[in-house]
Scaffold this motif. Sequence first.
Motif, PDB file in Angstrom:
ATOM      1  N   ASN A 167      -3.002  -3.617 -11.789  1.00 26.77           N
ATOM      2  CA  ASN A 167      -2.024  -3.212 -10.781  1.00 26.77           C
ATOM      3  C   ASN A 167      -2.044  -4.221  -9.626  1.00 26.77           C
ATOM      4  OD1 ASN A 167      -1.009  -0.606 -11.746  1.00 26.77           O
ATOM      5  ND2 ASN A 167      -3.134   0.081 -11.546  1.00 26.77           N
ATOM      6  N   ALA A 168      -0.871  -4.731  -9.264  1.00 30.10           N
ATOM      7  CA  ALA A 168      -0.809  -5.806  -8.288  1.00 30.10           C
ATOM      8  C   ALA A 168      -0.308  -5.299  -6.942  1.00 30.10           C
ATOM      9  CB  ALA A 168       0.106  -6.911  -8.787  1.00 30.10           C
ATOM     10  N   ILE A 169      -1.026  -5.661  -5.900  1.00 33.78           N
ATOM     11  CA  ILE A 169      -0.620  -5.396  -4.524  1.00 33.78           C
ATOM     12  C   ILE A 169      -0.744  -6.710  -3.752  1.00 33.78           C
ATOM     13  CG2 ILE A 169      -1.216  -4.259  -2.355  1.00 33.78           C
ATOM     14  CD1 ILE A 169       0.105  -2.354  -4.259  1.00 33.78           C
ATOM     15  N   VAL A 170       0.324  -7.108  -3.083  1.00 35.95           N
ATOM     16  CA  VAL A 170       0.322  -8.365  -2.339  1.00 35.95           C
ATOM     17  C   VAL A 170       0.853  -8.112  -0.932  1.00 35.95           C
ATOM     18  CG1 VAL A 170       1.219 -10.712  -2.190  1.00 35.95           C
ATOM     19  CG2 VAL A 170       0.676  -9.729  -4.428  1.00 35.95           C
ATOM     20  N   TYR A 171       0.039  -8.451   0.084  1.00 40.44           N
ATOM     21  CA  TYR A 171       0.473  -8.424   1.485  1.00 40.44           C
ATOM     22  C   TYR A 171       0.890  -9.837   1.868  1.00 40.44           C
ATOM     23  CZ  TYR A 171      -2.115  -3.969   1.939  1.00 40.44           C
ATOM     24  OH  TYR A 171      -2.576  -2.689   1.806  1.00 40.44           O
ATOM     25  N   ALA A 172       1.986  -9.952   2.596  1.00 36.14           N
ATOM     26  CA  ALA A 172       2.447 -11.281   3.007  1.00 36.14           C
ATOM     27  C   ALA A 172       3.125 -11.205   4.374  1.00 36.14           C
ATOM     28  CB  ALA A 172       3.420 -11.848   1.984  1.00 36.14           C
ATOM     29  N   ARG A 175      -3.461   1.803  -8.285  1.00 35.66           N
ATOM     30  CA  ARG A 175      -2.780   1.056  -7.231  1.00 35.66           C
ATOM     31  C   ARG A 175      -3.439   1.237  -5.862  1.00 35.66           C
ATOM     32  NH1 ARG A 175       1.271  -1.683  -8.591  1.00 35.66           N
ATOM     33  NH2 ARG A 175       1.131  -0.661 -10.595  1.00 35.66           N
ATOM     34  N   ARG A 176      -4.037   2.391  -5.632  1.00 29.66           N
ATOM     35  CA  ARG A 176      -4.712   2.636  -4.361  1.00 29.66           C
ATOM     36  C   ARG A 176      -5.867   1.662  -4.166  1.00 29.66           C
ATOM     37  NH1 ARG A 176      -8.302   7.859  -4.037  1.00 29.66           N
ATOM     38  NH2 ARG A 176      -9.469   6.469  -5.400  1.00 29.66           N
ATOM     39  N   ASP A 177      -6.650   1.463  -5.231  1.00 31.18           N
ATOM     40  CA  ASP A 177      -7.774   0.532  -5.115  1.00 31.18           C
ATOM     41  C   ASP A 177      -7.291  -0.898  -4.889  1.00 31.18           C
ATOM     42  OD1 ASP A 177      -9.530   2.595  -5.420  1.00 31.18           O
ATOM     43  OD2 ASP A 177     -10.140   2.092  -7.469  1.00 31.18           O
ATOM     44  N   SER A 178      -6.196  -1.273  -5.547  1.00 30.47           N
ATOM     45  CA  SER A 178      -5.640  -2.613  -5.315  1.00 30.47           C
ATOM     46  C   SER A 178      -5.233  -2.781  -3.857  1.00 30.47           C
ATOM     47  CB  SER A 178      -4.432  -2.848  -6.221  1.00 30.47           C
ATOM     48  OG  SER A 178      -4.820  -3.034  -7.560  1.00 30.47           O
ATOM     49  N   SER A 179      -4.612  -1.738  -3.280  1.00 31.76           N
ATOM     50  CA  SER A 179      -4.223  -1.792  -1.865  1.00 31.76           C
ATOM     51  C   SER A 179      -5.435  -1.966  -0.972  1.00 31.76           C
ATOM     52  CB  SER A 179      -3.474  -0.512  -1.475  1.00 31.76           C
ATOM     53  OG  SER A 179      -2.251  -0.399  -2.153  1.00 31.76           O
ATOM     54  N   ARG A 180      -6.478  -1.219  -1.264  1.00 37.01           N
ATOM     55  CA  ARG A 180      -7.687  -1.268  -0.431  1.00 37.01           C
ATOM     56  C   ARG A 180      -8.408  -2.601  -0.573  1.00 37.01           C
ATOM     57  NH1 ARG A 180      -9.947   4.887  -1.659  1.00 37.01           N
ATOM     58  NH2 ARG A 180      -8.631   5.951  -0.128  1.00 37.01           N
ATOM     59  N   ILE A 181      -8.487  -3.114  -1.795  1.00 34.90           N
ATOM     60  CA  ILE A 181      -9.162  -4.399  -2.008  1.00 34.90           C
ATOM     61  C   ILE A 181      -8.421  -5.518  -1.284  1.00 34.90           C
ATOM     62  CG2 ILE A 181      -9.652  -6.155  -3.762  1.00 34.90           C
ATOM     63  CD1 ILE A 181     -10.352  -3.818  -5.664  1.00 34.90           C
ATOM     64  N   ALA A 182      -7.089  -5.502  -1.384  1.00 35.85           N
ATOM     65  CA  ALA A 182      -6.308  -6.524  -0.699  1.00 35.85           C
ATOM     66  C   ALA A 182      -6.515  -6.445   0.811  1.00 35.85           C
ATOM     67  CB  ALA A 182      -4.831  -6.362  -1.040  1.00 35.85           C
ATOM     68  N   ALA A 183      -6.537  -5.215   1.340  1.00 34.68           N
ATOM     69  CA  ALA A 183      -6.756  -5.035   2.781  1.00 34.68           C
ATOM     70  C   ALA A 183      -8.166  -5.465   3.181  1.00 34.68           C
ATOM     71  CB  ALA A 183      -6.520  -3.578   3.160  1.00 34.68           C
ATOM     72  N   ALA A 223       4.460  -7.411   5.119  1.00 34.95           N
ATOM     73  CA  ALA A 223       5.152  -6.685   4.056  1.00 34.95           C
ATOM     74  C   ALA A 223       4.202  -6.578   2.874  1.00 34.95           C
ATOM     75  CB  ALA A 223       6.429  -7.410   3.650  1.00 34.95           C
ATOM     76  N   VAL A 224       4.310  -5.511   2.119  1.00 37.84           N
ATOM     77  CA  VAL A 224       3.456  -5.326   0.953  1.00 37.84           C
ATOM     78  C   VAL A 224       4.335  -5.123  -0.268  1.00 37.84           C
ATOM     79  CG1 VAL A 224       3.219  -2.820   1.306  1.00 37.84           C
ATOM     80  CG2 VAL A 224       1.504  -4.060  -0.032  1.00 37.84           C
ATOM     81  N   ALA A 225       3.982  -5.815  -1.343  1.00 39.96           N
ATOM     82  CA  ALA A 225       4.703  -5.700  -2.606  1.00 39.96           C
ATOM     83  C   ALA A 225       3.817  -5.031  -3.638  1.00 39.96           C
ATOM     84  CB  ALA A 225       5.136  -7.072  -3.105  1.00 39.96           C
ATOM     85  N   SER A 226       4.406  -4.150  -4.402  1.00 36.92           N
ATOM     86  CA  SER A 226       3.729  -3.493  -5.516  1.00 36.92           C
ATOM     87  C   SER A 226       4.499  -3.825  -6.786  1.00 36.92           C
ATOM     88  CB  SER A 226       3.694  -1.977  -5.306  1.00 36.92           C
ATOM     89  OG  SER A 226       3.163  -1.321  -6.438  1.00 36.92           O
ATOM     90  N   ASP A 227       3.801  -4.318  -7.815  1.00 30.81           N
ATOM     91  CA  ASP A 227       4.495  -4.764  -9.019  1.00 30.81           C
ATOM     92  C   ASP A 227       5.123  -3.621  -9.807  1.00 30.81           C
ATOM     93  OD1 ASP A 227       2.124  -3.671  -9.936  1.00 30.81           O
ATOM     94  OD2 ASP A 227       1.705  -5.253 -11.387  1.00 30.81           O
ATOM     95  N   ALA A 228       4.660  -2.393  -9.583  1.00 35.78           N
ATOM     96  CA  ALA A 228       5.241  -1.210 -10.225  1.00 35.78           C
ATOM     97  C   ALA A 228       5.329  -0.101  -9.183  1.00 35.78           C
ATOM     98  CB  ALA A 228       4.406  -0.783 -11.425  1.00 35.78           C
ATOM     99  N   PHE A 229       5.947   1.005  -9.541  1.00 38.37           N
ATOM    100  CA  PHE A 229       6.140   2.066  -8.543  1.00 38.37           C
ATOM    101  C   PHE A 229       4.811   2.665  -8.107  1.00 38.37           C
ATOM    102  CE2 PHE A 229       6.950   4.411 -12.642  1.00 38.37           C
ATOM    103  CZ  PHE A 229       5.842   5.243 -12.617  1.00 38.37           C
ATOM    104  N   PHE A 230       4.817   3.249  -6.923  1.00 40.16           N
ATOM    105  CA  PHE A 230       3.675   4.028  -6.452  1.00 40.16           C
ATOM    106  C   PHE A 230       3.776   5.420  -7.077  1.00 40.16           C
ATOM    107  CE2 PHE A 230       3.977   0.952  -2.931  1.00 40.16           C
ATOM    108  CZ  PHE A 230       2.649   0.577  -2.795  1.00 40.16           C
ATOM    109  N   PHE A 261       1.799   7.854  -6.612  1.00 39.76           N
ATOM    110  CA  PHE A 261       1.432   8.804  -5.548  1.00 39.76           C
ATOM    111  C   PHE A 261       1.574   8.085  -4.209  1.00 39.76           C
ATOM    112  CE2 PHE A 261      -1.049   9.907  -9.303  1.00 39.76           C
ATOM    113  CZ  PHE A 261      -0.710  11.232  -9.488  1.00 39.76           C
ATOM    114  N   ALA A 262       1.555   8.829  -3.149  1.00 39.21           N
ATOM    115  CA  ALA A 262       1.697   8.231  -1.817  1.00 39.21           C
ATOM    116  C   ALA A 262       0.422   7.553  -1.349  1.00 39.21           C
ATOM    117  CB  ALA A 262       2.111   9.305  -0.813  1.00 39.21           C
ATOM    118  N   ASP A 263      -0.724   7.784  -2.035  1.00 41.12           N
ATOM    119  CA  ASP A 263      -1.999   7.272  -1.522  1.00 41.12           C
ATOM    120  C   ASP A 263      -2.039   5.752  -1.430  1.00 41.12           C
ATOM    121  OD1 ASP A 263      -2.025   6.941  -4.254  1.00 41.12           O
ATOM    122  OD2 ASP A 263      -3.974   7.885  -4.585  1.00 41.12           O
ATOM    123  N   GLY A 264      -1.459   5.060  -2.429  1.00 39.83           N
ATOM    124  CA  GLY A 264      -1.455   3.599  -2.380  1.00 39.83           C
ATOM    125  C   GLY A 264      -0.623   3.081  -1.232  1.00 39.83           C
ATOM    126  N   LEU A 265       0.506   3.705  -1.007  1.00 44.80           N
ATOM    127  CA  LEU A 265       1.360   3.306   0.098  1.00 44.80           C
ATOM    128  C   LEU A 265       0.695   3.584   1.444  1.00 44.80           C
ATOM    129  CD1 LEU A 265       5.102   3.511   0.539  1.00 44.80           C
ATOM    130  CD2 LEU A 265       3.753   4.887   2.112  1.00 44.80           C
TER     131      LEU A 265
END
Length: 528
Positions: free
Chosen positions: A422-427, A442-450, A471-478, A480-484
Amino acid sequence: MSDVAVRRALLSVSDKSGVVEVAEALAARGIELVSTGGTAKALRSAGLTVRDVAELTGFPEMMDGRVKTLHPMVHGGLLAVRDDPAHAAALSEHGIEGIDLVVVNLYPFEQTVAGGADRDTIIENIDIGGPAMVRSAAKNHAYVTIVTDPADYPALVAELDEAGTTSLGFRRRMAAKAFAATAAYDAAISQWFAHADQGELFPARRVLASRLHAILRYGENPHQQAALYLPEGPHTPGLPQAQQVQGKALSYNNYNDANAALELVAEFRDGPPAVVIVKHANPCGVATADTLAGAWAEALACDSVSAFGGIVAVNRPLDGATAEAICAIFTEVVVAPGADDAARAAFARKKNLRLLLVPDLPDPRRVGVQQIVLAGGLLVQTRDNATVTKADLKVVTKRAPTAQELEDCLFAWTIARHVKSNAIVYAKNGVTAGIGAGQMNRRDSSRIAALKAAEAAQSHGWSQPRTVGSAVASDAFFPFADGLLAAAEAGATAVIQPGGSIRDEDVIAAADDAGLAMVFTGMRHFRH
């Protein structure tokens, strides 16, 4: 049967490079030359005595050359088992003369296709008699020598220098090469019929051919063997066609990682100076700037820990200042469309660093297919070459993104398509602030990136992580709201994602509550 004397040779080649020289060598050893059409003309022009195939068969070449060697006088002379009494009697009864050596290469089918010829011309360049002779001679390699590659002419002459004979080992090698040549030839024809002629993306039988380019030191791990092959026929140039200016040979992992870097930096081929840093096939820093040196500094700042021992790709010819900066850390491979003298001099002081100069950056939107080998099968899919523009985006939150947030969203989205799911990219401002890759949720990807962004801020003495205002990009839908929400906690103010979850309304509501602007692309970019 071991060594076999060569008394008669049949030569019929489309590629005439070296054929006169090898024919002269054969004639000098008392070997009779038999030939066809254009080859016979070329040999006679060189002063050689040549017997026409038509004289051998008793039939003229006919039907515009479509029929000339398809005759028992040719194939009987090739296929006869010389020490079989029944075969010998058949040769004698029908006056068939043995042919001991065949030098053949085939009509230039692939070159004709690549040259944009019309369908009729392409069909006429499908060789029939040539492959038939090659296969007959190769099948009967116990008695007949087949040579299909001009690169093997010197080896043939060296064999004959021993005693006017060829060894069984040589004939077996040439036979294996000959069958591979006809297989590759037929593969090219079948692919043309399927794709170009019939418009089939996934034909009932998929046949591909490739040519060995290099044996690699080892595979993904030292106990694995590996090699690099190039596809036969036209293909997009890339790392195998690069000029390696310095450094030891590339490994399996080097090729894999460097290709990931090249494919990503190609997204910016027409944009401002860009630098990509890749580790284990995932980007760990990407940036654009006014200069390559500036882009390097920004890309490195994203995750300088992961960049150690990484792969670097740039979209502009390298200059000395950028090269000096790259050399300040341990780097395995640098890929660029060029390098000036100052850059080369800087890299030369790092003898183990591989510098690869590619002829051009590949088109990121090119068509084609990719494949993955399974136990018991092969997965084939079209390339992920789709694109998203501002016009494709759908604002789903109460707040629309600002112009800068929209630019950051699209930049992050471009990077996300090259990150393992699962890909999360902040830019922010054309620079990656944090990248989360390859996690099971996806939640863990968000946290690792942060977390990476926070560590970068601490190491550089910044007052806050770059994820703040990003801005944050997610390669697939969230789902749940936790990743967002994890992204919001990291300071992101805008979100780009495909949408399409059954919980989209919950995610949108969470974004509104957090004051985020969010856009849907309607397209996902999984990369496994």
